[in-house]
Design an enzyme around this catalytic site. Sequence first.
Site, mmCIF file in Angstrom:
data_model
loop_
_atom_site.group_PDB
_atom_site.id
_atom_site.type_symbol
_atom_site.label_atom_id
_atom_site.label_comp_id
_atom_site.label_asym_id
_atom_site.label_seq_id
_atom_site.Cartn_x
_atom_site.Cartn_y
_atom_site.Cartn_z
ATOM 1 N N ASP A 261 0.836 -1.209 0.000
ATOM 2 C CA ASP A 261 0.000 0.000 0.000
ATOM 3 C C ASP A 261 0.870 1.257 0.000
ATOM 4 O O ASP A 261 0.363 2.374 -0.083
ATOM 5 C CB ASP A 261 -1.029 -0.016 1.149
ATOM 6 C CG ASP A 261 -0.389 -0.052 2.514
ATOM 7 O OD1 ASP A 261 0.854 -0.103 2.610
ATOM 8 O OD2 ASP A 261 -1.146 -0.029 3.520
ATOM 9 N N SER A 262 2.208 1.074 0.025
ATOM 10 C CA SER A 262 3.131 2.192 -0.217
ATOM 11 C C SER A 262 2.852 2.811 -1.586
ATOM 12 O O SER A 262 3.294 3.923 -1.861
ATOM 13 C CB SER A 262 4.585 1.720 -0.140
ATOM 14 O OG SER A 262 4.775 0.563 -0.936
ATOM 15 N N ASP B 237 -1.042 -6.149 -0.157
ATOM 16 C CA ASP B 237 -1.337 -5.527 1.141
ATOM 17 C C ASP B 237 -2.839 -5.347 1.336
ATOM 18 O O ASP B 237 -3.535 -4.872 0.430
ATOM 19 C CB ASP B 237 -0.693 -4.134 1.196
ATOM 20 C CG ASP B 237 0.547 -4.107 2.064
ATOM 21 O OD1 ASP B 237 0.744 -5.022 2.884
ATOM 22 O OD2 ASP B 237 1.322 -3.138 1.913
ATOM 23 N N LYS C 176 -0.917 -9.477 2.975
ATOM 24 C CA LYS C 176 -0.133 -9.009 4.115
ATOM 25 C C LYS C 176 -0.990 -8.043 4.918
ATOM 26 O O LYS C 176 -1.711 -7.226 4.336
ATOM 27 C CB LYS C 176 1.148 -8.316 3.642
ATOM 28 C CG LYS C 176 1.975 -7.732 4.797
ATOM 29 C CD LYS C 176 3.375 -7.334 4.362
ATOM 30 C CE LYS C 176 3.453 -5.990 3.700
ATOM 31 N NZ LYS C 176 2.979 -4.852 4.509
ATOM 32 N N GLU D 133 -1.007 -5.619 8.783
ATOM 33 C CA GLU D 133 -0.159 -5.053 9.831
ATOM 34 C C GLU D 133 -0.745 -5.321 11.207
ATOM 35 O O GLU D 133 -1.969 -5.255 11.387
ATOM 36 C CB GLU D 133 -0.015 -3.532 9.608
ATOM 37 C CG GLU D 133 0.646 -3.190 8.279
ATOM 38 C CD GLU D 133 0.804 -1.681 8.055
ATOM 39 O OE1 GLU D 133 0.513 -0.884 8.990
ATOM 40 O OE2 GLU D 133 1.218 -1.302 6.946
ATOM 41 N N GLU E 243 9.756 -4.211 10.201
ATOM 42 C CA GLU E 243 10.150 -2.906 9.642
ATOM 43 C C GLU E 243 10.704 -1.983 10.724
ATOM 44 O O GLU E 243 10.097 -1.824 11.804
ATOM 45 C CB GLU E 243 8.933 -2.247 8.954
ATOM 46 C CG GLU E 243 9.293 -0.893 8.334
ATOM 47 C CD GLU E 243 8.262 -0.347 7.362
ATOM 48 O OE1 GLU E 243 7.271 -1.063 7.067
ATOM 49 O OE2 GLU E 243 8.444 0.794 6.907
HETATM 50 O O1 KIV Z 1 3.561 -1.147 1.620
HETATM 51 C C1 KIV Z 1 4.732 -1.551 1.540
HETATM 52 O O2 KIV Z 1 5.463 -1.318 0.573
HETATM 53 C C2 KIV Z 1 5.249 -2.345 2.655
HETATM 54 C C3 KIV Z 1 6.729 -2.526 2.732
HETATM 55 C C4 KIV Z 1 7.297 -1.404 3.516
HETATM 56 C C5 KIV Z 1 7.111 -3.838 3.316
HETATM 57 O O3 KIV Z 1 4.519 -2.761 3.484
#
Ligand code: KIV
Length: 295
Positions: free
Chosen positions: A57-58, A96, A126, A128, A195
Amino acid sequence: MSVHTAPKAELDFSKPLTTVDMVQAKGKRSLTMVTAYDYSMAQLADQAGLDMLLVGDSLGMVMLGRKDTVSVTLDEMIHHCRAVVQGTKRALLVGDMPFMTYETSVSDALKNAARLCGEGGVRAVKLEGGHDVAPQVRALVKAGIPVCGHLGLTPQRAAVLGGFKVQCKSAQAAQILVQDALELQDAGCFAIVLEALPAPVAEIVTARLDIPTLGIGAGPHCDGQVLICHDMFGLYSNFQPKFSKQYFNAGAAIREGFKTFVSEVAEKSFPAPEHCFTIKDEELQELKALLGDKA
Ligand code: KIV
C-alpha cells in the site's frame, strides 16, 4: 548450503514459488522481496529471480503521490494487483490489505482478502499488527488465504506511533514484539515483515520463529530482505529512508532523458529518418497532383 548462497542462474518459470517454499527456505537461503505496482516492473523483478513481489500500500505514496498509506482503498489495491499479476510468472505475489479493511472484524477481513485474491489475483495477503489481528490471520489461513504479518513500524498506524520512526528501542516494547510475532506464527502466518527495528531485536525475533522474517530496516539477521522498488532506483524523490539502498539513480537518468527529448524536439533533431515511415514516391506524386500541389 550457506544462507548467503546466490540464487541459481537458471530460474524455473514453470513452477511458481509458494508459501511452503518460503517457509522451507528458512535457515537455508536468504529470501528476497520487492514491491511492484505495475506490469512492467513486476516482469523485470520476476525475470531477475525475486522470491516474492509485494503490491504494497506504499503505492499510495510512490505511485499516487499521497502523504501516507491510509487513504489507499481496496479498489485501488485490486487495480494495481491485476496489473502486477500479469507480469509475474515465478515469484510469490503478495498484496497488502489496506487500512481498515481487516481491523474492524474477522468477517471484513475474510470478505476483503477474498476480493484481493479473487479480483486482484494475489496468492497471499499481508496485514499489519500482532495480537489484535491474530484472530483475522487465523480465520484467513483457515479459509485458505496465506497471510504475511507485518510488525515494528507499521505505516498504517504511523499516526499513533508518532510518525515513521524506528520501533522497539526499549526492552518492554521489544518483548511485546516477540510475543506478537509468536502469536502471528501460531495463527498461521507463513512469514513476517519486520520494519524499522534495531538489528539485535530483529535477530532475536528471527531466532525464535520457525517461519521466515523479512527485514526492511531491521538489519542483516532476518531470513530475507524487502525493499521498495522506488527507493532502490531513485524513482521517488520526496524521501529516501536511511535503511533503503539506492542501487542506481534511474530517476535522474529518466529526468535527463525527458530533458533531451524536449531539446531534440525544439531543435527538430527528433524524429530522425530512422523513426519515420515512408511512402512510395509515385504515391506521393499522385497525392500532390490530387491536391493540386504543383511543387
Ligand atoms: O507497503 C509496503 O510497501 C510495505 C513494505 C514497507 C514492506 O509494506
